[in-house]
Write an enzyme that holds these catalytic residues in place. Structure first.
Site, PDB file in Angstrom:
ATOM      1  NE  ARG A   1      -4.162  -1.276   0.458  1.00 11.83           N
ATOM      2  CZ  ARG A   1      -5.416  -1.422   1.226  1.00 11.83           C
ATOM      3  NH1 ARG A   1      -5.553  -0.695   2.131  1.00 11.83           N
ATOM      4  NH2 ARG A   1      -6.337  -2.628   1.003  1.00 11.83           N
TER       5      ARG A   1
ATOM      6  NE  ARG B   1      -6.771   5.579   3.166  1.00 12.67           N
ATOM      7  CZ  ARG B   1      -7.691   4.521   3.573  1.00 12.67           C
ATOM      8  NH1 ARG B   1      -8.698   5.053   3.768  1.00 12.67           N
ATOM      9  NH2 ARG B   1      -7.064   3.495   3.721  1.00 12.67           N
TER      10      ARG B   1
ATOM     11  NE  ARG C   1      -9.748   7.941  -2.541  1.00 14.29           N
ATOM     12  CZ  ARG C   1     -10.692   8.464  -2.105  1.00 14.29           C
ATOM     13  NH1 ARG C   1     -11.382   9.586  -2.606  1.00 14.29           N
ATOM     14  NH2 ARG C   1     -11.482   7.790  -1.150  1.00 14.29           N
TER      15      ARG C   1
ATOM     16  CG  ASP D   1      -8.786  -2.663  -3.952  1.00 16.27           C
ATOM     17  OD1 ASP D   1      -8.407  -2.114  -3.262  1.00 16.27           O
ATOM     18  OD2 ASP D   1      -9.723  -3.661  -3.819  1.00 16.27           O
TER      19      ASP D   1
HETATM   20  O1  CP3 Z   1       0.062  -1.446  -2.433  1.00 15.37           O
HETATM   21  C1  CP3 Z   1      -0.367  -0.609  -3.186  1.00 15.37           C
HETATM   22  O2  CP3 Z   1       0.166   0.755  -3.227  1.00 15.37           O
HETATM   23  C2  CP3 Z   1      -1.201  -0.847  -4.403  1.00 15.37           C
HETATM   24  C3  CP3 Z   1      -2.439  -0.622  -4.584  1.00 15.37           C
HETATM   25  C4  CP3 Z   1      -3.360  -1.573  -3.549  1.00 15.37           C
HETATM   26  C5  CP3 Z   1      -4.640  -1.112  -2.952  1.00 15.37           C
HETATM   27  N1  CP3 Z   1      -5.332  -2.124  -2.577  1.00 15.37           N
HETATM   28  C6  CP3 Z   1      -5.070   0.332  -2.845  1.00 15.37           C
HETATM   29  C7  CP3 Z   1      -6.049   0.851  -2.046  1.00 15.37           C
HETATM   30  C8  CP3 Z   1      -3.376  -2.993  -3.300  1.00 15.37           C
HETATM   31  C9  CP3 Z   1      -2.301  -4.049  -3.922  1.00 15.37           C
HETATM   32  C10 CP3 Z   1      -4.518  -3.323  -2.719  1.00 15.37           C
HETATM   33  C11 CP3 Z   1      -4.961  -4.919  -2.231  1.00 15.37           C
HETATM   34  C12 CP3 Z   1      -5.953  -4.941  -1.495  1.00 15.37           C
HETATM   35  N2  CP3 Z   1      -7.159  -4.304  -1.681  1.00 15.37           N
HETATM   36  C13 CP3 Z   1      -6.209  -6.040  -0.758  1.00 15.37           C
HETATM   37  C14 CP3 Z   1      -4.931  -7.032  -0.302  1.00 15.37           C
HETATM   38  C15 CP3 Z   1      -3.910  -6.394   0.346  1.00 15.37           C
HETATM   39  C16 CP3 Z   1      -4.604  -6.321   2.123  1.00 15.37           C
HETATM   40  O3  CP3 Z   1      -4.545  -5.083   2.488  1.00 15.37           O
HETATM   41  O4  CP3 Z   1      -4.627  -7.519   2.737  1.00 15.37           O
HETATM   42  C17 CP3 Z   1      -7.192  -6.127   0.120  1.00 15.37           C
HETATM   43  C18 CP3 Z   1      -7.702  -6.870   1.182  1.00 15.37           C
HETATM   44  C19 CP3 Z   1      -8.179  -4.950  -0.791  1.00 15.37           C
HETATM   45  C20 CP3 Z   1      -9.568  -4.596  -0.397  1.00 15.37           C
HETATM   46  C21 CP3 Z   1      -9.807  -3.124   0.001  1.00 15.37           C
HETATM   47  N3  CP3 Z   1      -9.562  -1.963  -0.679  1.00 15.37           N
HETATM   48  C22 CP3 Z   1     -10.277  -2.828   1.458  1.00 15.37           C
HETATM   49  C23 CP3 Z   1     -10.461  -3.514   2.347  1.00 15.37           C
HETATM   50  C24 CP3 Z   1     -10.068  -1.326   1.087  1.00 15.37           C
HETATM   51  C25 CP3 Z   1     -10.740  -0.409   2.365  1.00 15.37           C
HETATM   52  C26 CP3 Z   1      -9.653  -0.233   3.595  1.00 15.37           C
HETATM   53  C27 CP3 Z   1      -8.893   1.062   3.526  1.00 15.37           C
HETATM   54  O5  CP3 Z   1      -7.679   0.788   3.740  1.00 15.37           O
HETATM   55  O6  CP3 Z   1      -9.412   1.848   3.152  1.00 15.37           O
HETATM   56  C28 CP3 Z   1      -9.661  -1.068   0.219  1.00 15.37           C
HETATM   57  C29 CP3 Z   1      -9.388   0.409  -0.265  1.00 15.37           C
HETATM   58  C30 CP3 Z   1      -8.018   0.831  -0.913  1.00 15.37           C
HETATM   59  N4  CP3 Z   1      -7.385   0.132  -1.658  1.00 15.37           N
HETATM   60  C31 CP3 Z   1      -7.321   1.823  -0.653  1.00 15.37           C
HETATM   61  C32 CP3 Z   1      -6.238   2.126  -1.426  1.00 15.37           C
HETATM   62  C33 CP3 Z   1      -5.136   3.120  -1.502  1.00 15.37           C
HETATM   63  C34 CP3 Z   1      -7.902   3.182   0.159  1.00 15.37           C
HETATM   64  C35 CP3 Z   1      -8.810   3.941  -0.543  1.00 15.37           C
HETATM   65  C36 CP3 Z   1      -8.898   5.488  -0.649  1.00 15.37           C
HETATM   66  O7  CP3 Z   1      -7.914   6.199  -1.093  1.00 15.37           O
HETATM   67  O8  CP3 Z   1      -9.777   5.865  -0.003  1.00 15.37           O
END
Ligand code: CP3
Length: 344
Positions: free
Chosen positions: A23, A27, A36, A72
Site C-alpha cells: 500500500r 492515504r 484523491r 485494487d
Molecule cells: O499497494 C499498493 O500501493 C497498490 C494498491 C493496492 C490497494 N489495495 C489500494 C487501495 C493494493 C495492492 C490493494 C490490495 C487490496 N485491496 C487488498 C489486499 C492487501 C491487504 O490489505 O490485505 C485488500 C484486502 C483490498 C480490499 C480493500 N481495498 C479494502 C479492505 C479497502 C478499504 C480499507 C482501506 O484501507 O480503506 C480498500 C481500499 C483501498 N485500496 C485504498 C487504497 C489506497 C484506500 C482507498 C482510498 O483512497 O480511500
C-alpha cells in the site's frame, strides 16, 4: 533500470536488500491525498494517467526499489457481475452478495482487455517511464470469494464458511470461476508488461490448516501453474496474511517468493521454508510509529533474521496505515539500504 528487486526475486545476490511497502501509494502521502481529493477511489483506479501518477509517487518520495500498480484486488471482480462500491467509512461493499447457486450462475468470466482495459493501459504507461520494476497483482480466490459472499469486509466469514460446509459444490464452483478470472487477469498484466506478480491472500488466515488445504490451496496452486506457462516468465509472490500457523501448507503453493507478516520470527519462517525460498516482509506496520532509533533497530533485527534465505525483499507485514508519518517510512527505507549495504 534498477534491477536489485528482480535479482533478489531470482534468489541472486544483491549489493543491498530491495525494499517496498505494501500500500505504498496511499492515504499517508499528502501527494496521494491531493489526487484523491479530486476523484473517488474507483475513478482513480479506472483512470490510467492518474493510476500511473500515484503508482510513481512513492518511488520518488520514499526511494523504494519497485513500484506496485495502483489498483485494487476487487477491480476484476466488478465485471464478473458484482455491484461494487468503495464507501468512505465501511470500505468495499458488494451490493449483490453471492449466496445461492443461482447467484453463482449469474456471474461470468472476464476478458481483461475489454473488461478492465484501464488496468492494462496504466501498466503500459508506467512501463514507458518507470526506472524500477513494476509489480502486478491479484487477490487469491479465497480472499476474493470472501468479499463476494460476505458482500464486504468481515470478521468471522460466517456466510463464506456456511457455503463451504453446507454447499461445498457451490463453493468449489465459485472458486473455480474466480480462479479462471485471476489466471486470465494475471496473464493479461504480464502481457501488458509487469515484471513480477503478487497474489494477495489477505483472509486465508481465517481457515484451519486442514480447510486451507481443502478449500483454498489447490486453486492457488492451479493459478501459479498456469501463470508459469506465460510467454514471459515472471517471479510469483504469494502473500498469505496471518498464516504463520500453517507454513507447511502455504509453502506448497508453488510460488518463488513467500510474503510474511510480523507474527512469525523471520529466521523461523526461513527455516520452515527449508531455506529454499526468497522471503518478503516481516516489519510490523505499527513499528513505523516508533522513533528513528527503534525503526533502525527493528530493520537490523529483521535483516539479520533473514540471512539464511536465498534473498530477502524487505517490506511491511501488511499495508502501511494512513496515519503513518511519511518521514518514518523514509527512515525505514533508508535504514534497509544502509544497513544491508554495510552488512554484505
Ligand atoms: O499497494 C499498493 O500501493 C497498490 C494498491 C493496492 C490497494 N489495495 C489500494 C487501495 C493494493 C495492492 C490493494 C490490495 C487490496 N485491496 C487488498 C489486499 C492487501 C491487504 O490489505 O490485505 C485488500 C484486502 C483490498 C480490499 C480493500 N481495498 C479494502 C479492505 C479497502 C478499504 C480499507 C482501506 O484501507 O480503506 C480498500 C481500499 C483501498 N485500496 C485504498 C487504497 C489506497 C484506500 C482507498 C482510498 O483512497 O480511500
Amino acid at each position: 533500470m534498477n534491477d536489485v528487486f528482480l535479482r533478489a526475486c531470482a534468489g541472486r545476490k544483491t549489493d543491498y536488500k530491495p525494499v517496498w511497502l505494501m500500500r505504498q501509494a496511499g492515504r499517508y502521502l499528502p501527494e496521494y491525498q491531493k489526487v484523491r481529493s479530486k476523484v473517488d477511489f474507483l475513478t482513480l483506479c479506472k483512470t490510467p494517467e492518474l493510476a500511473a501518477e500515484v503508482t510513481m509517487q512513492p518511488v520518488d518520495i520514499l526511494n523504494v526499489d519497485v513500484a506496485i500498480l495502483f489498483s485494487d484486488i476487487l477491480i476484476p471482480v466488478e465485471p464478473m457481475g458484482m455491484r461494487l462500491e468503495f464507501s468512505e467509512n465501511r470500505g468495499p461493499i458488494f451490493h449483490n452478495p453471492v449466496r445461492t447457486a443461482a447467484d453463482i450462475q449469474a456471474l461470468r468470466a472476464i476478458d481483461s482487455p475489454t473488461d478492465v482495459p484501464y488496468v492494462l493501459e496504466a501498466i503500459r504507461l508506467l512501463k514507458q517511464s518507470l526506472k524500477v520494476p513494476l509489480i502486478g497483482f491479484s487477490g487469491a480466490p479465497f480472499t476474493l470469494a470472501t468479499y463476494m459472499i460476505e458482500g464486504g469486509s468481515s470478521r468471522n466469514f460466517i456466510h463464506t464458511k456456511r457455503m463451504m460446509y453446507q454447499a461445498p459444490d457451490q463453493f468449489h464452483a465459485l472458486m473455480k470461476l474466480v480462479s479462471s478470472v485471476v489466471t486470465e487477469y494475471l496473464l493479461a498484466q504480464i502481457r501488458a508488461g509487469v515484471d513480477t506478480v503478487q497474489i494477495f491472500d489477505s483472509w486465508v488466515g481465517a481457515l484451519s490448516p486442514h480447510d486451507f488445504e481443502q478449500y483454498a490451496l489447490p486453486y492457488v496452486q492451479e493459478i501459479i501453474r498456469a501463470v508459469r506457462q506465460a510467454e514471459r516468465k515472471v517471479p510469483i509472490i504469494y502473500f498469505a496474511f496471518n498464516s504463520s500457523g500453517m507454513m507447511d501448507q502455504v509453502k506448497k503453493a508453488g510460488a518463488d517468493i513467500y510474503g510474511l507478516d510480523w507474527r512469525i520470527d523471520i529466521a523461523k519462517a526461513v527455516d520452515q521454508l527449508d531455506r529454499k525460498y526468497v522471503v518478503q516482509g516481516n516489519f510490523d506496520p505499527c513499528a513505523l510509529f516508533g522513533t528513528r532509533e527503534t525503526i533502525h533497530a527493528e530493520v537490523q533485527r529483521i535483516l539479520e533474521g533473514a540471512r539464511y534465505a536465498p534473498n530477502h525483499i524487505f517490506n511491511l507485514g501488511h499495508g502501511i496505515l494512513p496515519e503513518t508519518p511519511v518521514d518514518n517510512a523514509k527512515a525505514m527505507v533508508d535504514a534497509v539500504h544502509e544497513i544491508s549495504l554495510r552488512a554484505l
